[in-house]
Write a protein that holds these residues in place. Structure first.
Motif, PDB file in Angstrom:
ATOM      1  N   GLY A 140      55.299  46.518  42.302  1.00 20.36           N
ATOM      2  CA  GLY A 140      55.052  45.751  43.406  1.00 20.36           C
ATOM      3  C   GLY A 140      53.589  45.110  43.541  1.00 20.36           C
ATOM      4  O   GLY A 140      53.570  44.293  44.022  1.00 20.36           O
ATOM      5  N   VAL A 141      52.734  45.902  42.912  1.00 22.70           N
ATOM      6  CA  VAL A 141      51.360  45.424  42.872  1.00 22.70           C
ATOM      7  C   VAL A 141      51.414  44.411  41.869  1.00 22.70           C
ATOM      8  O   VAL A 141      50.703  43.347  42.123  1.00 22.70           O
ATOM      9  N   VAL A 142      51.889  44.455  40.726  1.00 23.07           N
ATOM     10  CA  VAL A 142      52.002  43.101  39.679  1.00 23.07           C
ATOM     11  C   VAL A 142      52.637  42.102  40.411  1.00 23.07           C
ATOM     12  O   VAL A 142      52.098  40.957  40.299  1.00 23.07           O
ATOM     13  N   ARG A 143      53.916  42.122  40.906  1.00 23.66           N
ATOM     14  CA  ARG A 143      54.639  41.144  41.417  1.00 23.66           C
ATOM     15  C   ARG A 143      53.843  40.545  42.635  1.00 23.66           C
ATOM     16  O   ARG A 143      53.866  39.316  42.806  1.00 23.66           O
ATOM     17  N   GLY A 144      53.363  41.347  43.302  1.00 21.95           N
ATOM     18  CA  GLY A 144      52.395  40.926  44.544  1.00 21.95           C
ATOM     19  C   GLY A 144      51.181  40.261  44.426  1.00 21.95           C
ATOM     20  O   GLY A 144      50.425  39.777  45.408  1.00 21.95           O
ATOM     21  N   GLY A 145      50.793  40.332  43.125  1.00 25.99           N
ATOM     22  CA  GLY A 145      49.102  39.655  42.509  1.00 25.99           C
ATOM     23  C   GLY A 145      48.279  40.544  43.239  1.00 25.99           C
ATOM     24  O   GLY A 145      47.350  39.985  43.465  1.00 25.99           O
ATOM     25  N   ALA A 146      48.235  41.928  43.487  1.00 20.66           N
ATOM     26  CA  ALA A 146      47.489  42.611  44.069  1.00 20.66           C
ATOM     27  C   ALA A 146      46.674  43.419  43.162  1.00 20.66           C
ATOM     28  O   ALA A 146      45.657  44.552  43.584  1.00 20.66           O
ATOM     29  N   GLU A 147      46.673  43.277  41.889  1.00 16.78           N
ATOM     30  CA  GLU A 147      45.519  43.995  41.170  1.00 16.78           C
ATOM     31  C   GLU A 147      43.959  43.957  41.580  1.00 16.78           C
ATOM     32  O   GLU A 147      43.588  45.118  41.519  1.00 16.78           O
ATOM     33  N   GLN A 148      43.493  42.734  42.059  1.00 15.01           N
ATOM     34  CA  GLN A 148      42.360  43.097  42.599  1.00 15.01           C
ATOM     35  C   GLN A 148      41.813  43.928  43.723  1.00 15.01           C
ATOM     36  O   GLN A 148      40.981  44.478  43.809  1.00 15.01           O
ATOM     37  N   GLU A 149      42.993  43.732  44.707  1.00 17.90           N
ATOM     38  CA  GLU A 149      42.738  44.542  45.650  1.00 17.90           C
ATOM     39  C   GLU A 149      42.832  46.264  45.485  1.00 17.90           C
ATOM     40  O   GLU A 149      42.325  46.873  46.108  1.00 17.90           O
ATOM     41  N   LEU A 150      43.782  46.256  44.608  1.00 14.68           N
ATOM     42  CA  LEU A 150      43.854  47.829  44.027  1.00 14.68           C
ATOM     43  C   LEU A 150      42.501  48.443  43.299  1.00 14.68           C
ATOM     44  O   LEU A 150      42.080  49.424  43.646  1.00 14.68           O
ATOM     45  N   LEU A 151      42.097  47.499  42.452  1.00 13.82           N
ATOM     46  CA  LEU A 151      40.811  47.691  41.742  1.00 13.82           C
ATOM     47  C   LEU A 151      39.533  48.075  42.862  1.00 13.82           C
ATOM     48  O   LEU A 151      38.994  49.117  42.983  1.00 13.82           O
ATOM     49  N   ALA A 152      39.570  47.161  43.817  1.00 13.27           N
ATOM     50  CA  ALA A 152      38.535  47.201  44.834  1.00 13.27           C
ATOM     51  C   ALA A 152      38.786  48.761  45.825  1.00 13.27           C
ATOM     52  O   ALA A 152      37.818  49.374  46.135  1.00 13.27           O
ATOM     53  N   LEU A 153      39.900  48.984  46.163  1.00 13.04           N
ATOM     54  CA  LEU A 153      40.327  50.232  46.886  1.00 13.04           C
ATOM     55  C   LEU A 153      39.935  51.517  46.021  1.00 13.04           C
ATOM     56  O   LEU A 153      39.437  52.172  46.419  1.00 13.04           O
ATOM     57  N   ALA A 154      40.501  51.440  44.749  1.00 18.40           N
ATOM     58  CA  ALA A 154      40.369  52.541  43.928  1.00 18.40           C
ATOM     59  C   ALA A 154      38.821  52.920  43.544  1.00 18.40           C
ATOM     60  O   ALA A 154      38.519  54.009  43.427  1.00 18.40           O
ATOM     61  N   GLU A 155      37.998  51.739  43.518  1.00 17.64           N
ATOM     62  CA  GLU A 155      36.574  51.863  43.244  1.00 17.64           C
ATOM     63  C   GLU A 155      35.734  52.452  44.602  1.00 17.64           C
ATOM     64  O   GLU A 155      34.887  53.081  44.414  1.00 17.64           O
TER      65      GLU A 155
END
Length: 533
Positions: free
Chosen positions: A214-229
């Motif tokens: 769902g992260v990939v299909r939703g284009g949420a890669e940058q949001e995931l990176l920001a949250l993880a960091e």
């Protein structure tokens, strides 16, 4: 020139932003394909309907857009079901548009029309997100806009529309369609749930993120990176979530979800944030995963929310929910488990040099930004866990697990990608798509097809031998793949593990389709499981 119901279809799709259509014509769909000829839409035709559905899937994954698929009634329509099952499992917005028997035959009475089914639509209801049968030409634009929007709404997925033959062929005086809206509705998270998730994550001592497709299909890669960091929390990606998080990032725990070491890290987290995954069979290490801490699950598919484990369930598009979490969590650091060295030590003990060398050769040969498509074969099972996608999307058929996905999906991707595309199949899976060599040659699509020839269904051979001591039904007679590819006008190379990197790199640098055949008997790594601890 007169206009028909078929023209209303292509005008509606064009107004919604479609550019390419996949499919295969048939007698009842001739009005649809005749209108397509008069339109600005590009048509890429396959040799079977299931491969057309896979090709539409590959194109949709690359463009992240709704992708039309045109097929005919009855046998043609039904052949798309395996492709649509993969699309719904992987949340891919394929828009199937099928002809139907003439309107006079609808309703269940058997009138003896060619391709007649009592209720064709019923075959699709439990597969796709939405189905509808159009009953008049005036319904076409609105029905197409409705289905397009449903396909594009999170969770994205396939839809199905049927139009009777007579409506497609009949002249119409309805004005040309110039403007339609199919914009998806935003699936926004509830603020009280976000607030509670922010509190739990900010106070956690051992948080971990599991990122799914769902992260990939939703284009949420940058949001995931920001949250993880911001949280300093480690990230594991599921097989479907490959590419959601950079493989070599210091917080990355990669994708070894079939390994008990990874399972232990996930279930030891006091707060496990699951984003875009239903924690199904593969993502939960075959349901051995048993969380000891609190689970937060962000999921756009309401049916998957808490379907396997109790959680703080947040029904939301992944990007919107992650963006809200980034704004609300406290800046902090978290411990990163020493996981990857344990996995490498286990692999080193299993005498798997050939398999690791072959996968490394493929990775070295493929340009960093080139997408790859993988069938259900042993090398793909390795890639699910060990493949570094770098800048190129990794796509596989593990959503529903059907054979024959890789090559036609790669052809669909190559219809929109400016550069090489890789497809990987075993000899068994390759036979499902061998006819598509004609499609590759006809459209000069830049796909290199790596066929790993081990003489049968290799992964099933391993499963059966492990379970019963010997295999049955897995050994296959097969063609000379090099000669067969060349008979289609597609250049082919017989390679070896030692020459694979160079031969594959050369093929990928060509301007058109290529086939590389690797005779090799590969083995799967032995994963660790709970009972082995």
């Amino acid at each position: 020139m007169s206009r028909t119901g078929g023209d209303l279809v292509v005008e509606s799709l064009t107004a919604l932003g479609a550019q390419t259509v996949f499919g295969l014509p048939g007698q009842h769909a001739l009005g649809l394909f005749d209108a397509l000829r008069r339109s600005s839409l590009r048509y890429v035709g396959s040799r079977t309907e299931v491969n057309a559905a896979f090709a539409a899937d590959g194109y949709a994954r690359m463009t992240r857009s709704v992708t039309p698929l045109f097929v005919s009634t009855g046998p043609g329509a039904l052949q798309t079901l395996a492709g649509l099952q993969e699309a719904v499992a992987a949340s891919v917005p394929v828009f199937g548009i099928s002809s139907q028997i003439p309107s006079a035959g609808l309703g269940g009475a058997r009138r003896g029309f060619l391709h007649e089914l009592p209720d064709q639509r019923a075959s699709f209801r439990d597969i796709v997100k939405h189905t509808r049968v159009v009953r008049s030409a005036s319904q076409i634009p609105s029905a197409i806009a409705e289905a397009w929007q449903i396909a594009a709404c999170a969770p994205t997925g396939p839809v199905w529309l049927e139009i009777p033959q007579d409506i497609l062929l009949a002249d119409t005086d309805i004005p040309a369609v110039t403007e339609l809206s199919g914009e998806p509705r935003a699936l926004v998270p509830r603020p009280e749930l976000i607030a509670e998730a922010c509190r739990l994550l900010s106070e956690a001592s051992r948080p971990v993120v599991l990122a799914g497709g769902g992260v990939v299909r939703g284009g949420a890669e940058q949001e995931l990176l920001a949250l993880a960091e911001k949280l300093g929390t480690p990230v594991v990606t599921t097989f479907g979530g490959r590419g959601a998080f950079a493989w070599q990032h210091p917080l990355s725990l990669q994708s070894w979800v079939e390994d008990w070491h990874t399972t232990e890290v996930l279930q030891d987290a006091d707060i496990l944030l699951v984003v875009g995954s239903g924690l199904g069979e593969l993502s939960s290490n075959y349901h051995t995963f048993a969380p000891r801490g609190r689970v937060i699950q962000i999921e756009a598919d309401l049916g998957k929310l808490e379907s396997n484990h109790p959680a703080l369930g947040i029904h939301s598009d992944a990007a919107l929910a992650l963006r809200a979490l980034v704004s609300g969590v406290a800046q902090r650091t978290a411990p990163v488990p020493d996981l990857l060295p344990k996995i490498q030590e286990r692999l080193d003990s299993q005498d798997l040099k050939l398999e690791r060398d072959v996968l490394a050769a493929v990775r070295e040969a493929l340009p960093d930004d080139a997408p790859s498509f993988w069938d259900m074969t042993i090398l793909s099972y390795w890639a699910w866990s060990a493949w570094d996608p770098r800048g190129g999307a990794m796509n596989s058929a593990q959503g529903s697990g059907g054979l024959g996905y890789a090559y036609p999906a790669a052809l669909g991707a190559a219809s929109t990608v400016d550069g090489p595309v890789l497809a990987v199949s075993g000899d068994g899976g390759a036979m499902y798509g061998i006819s598509e060599l004609a499609t590759a040659r006809q459209h000069n699509l830049r796909v290199t097809w790596l066929i790993v020839d081990d003489g049968g269904y290799g992964i099933l051979r391993e499963y059966m031998t492990g379970a019963f001591g010997e295999a049955n039904g897995t050994e296959l007679a097969r063609p000379d793949f090099v000669a067969l590819a060349e008979s289609f006008g597609v250049p082919a190379t017989l390679t070896s593990p030692e020459r694979l990197r160079a031969d594959l790199a050369k093929a990928l640098s060509s301007d058109g389709p290529q086939v590389v055949v690797l005779p090799a008997l590969l083995r799967m790594f032995a994963p660790t499981h709970l009972e082995q601890q």
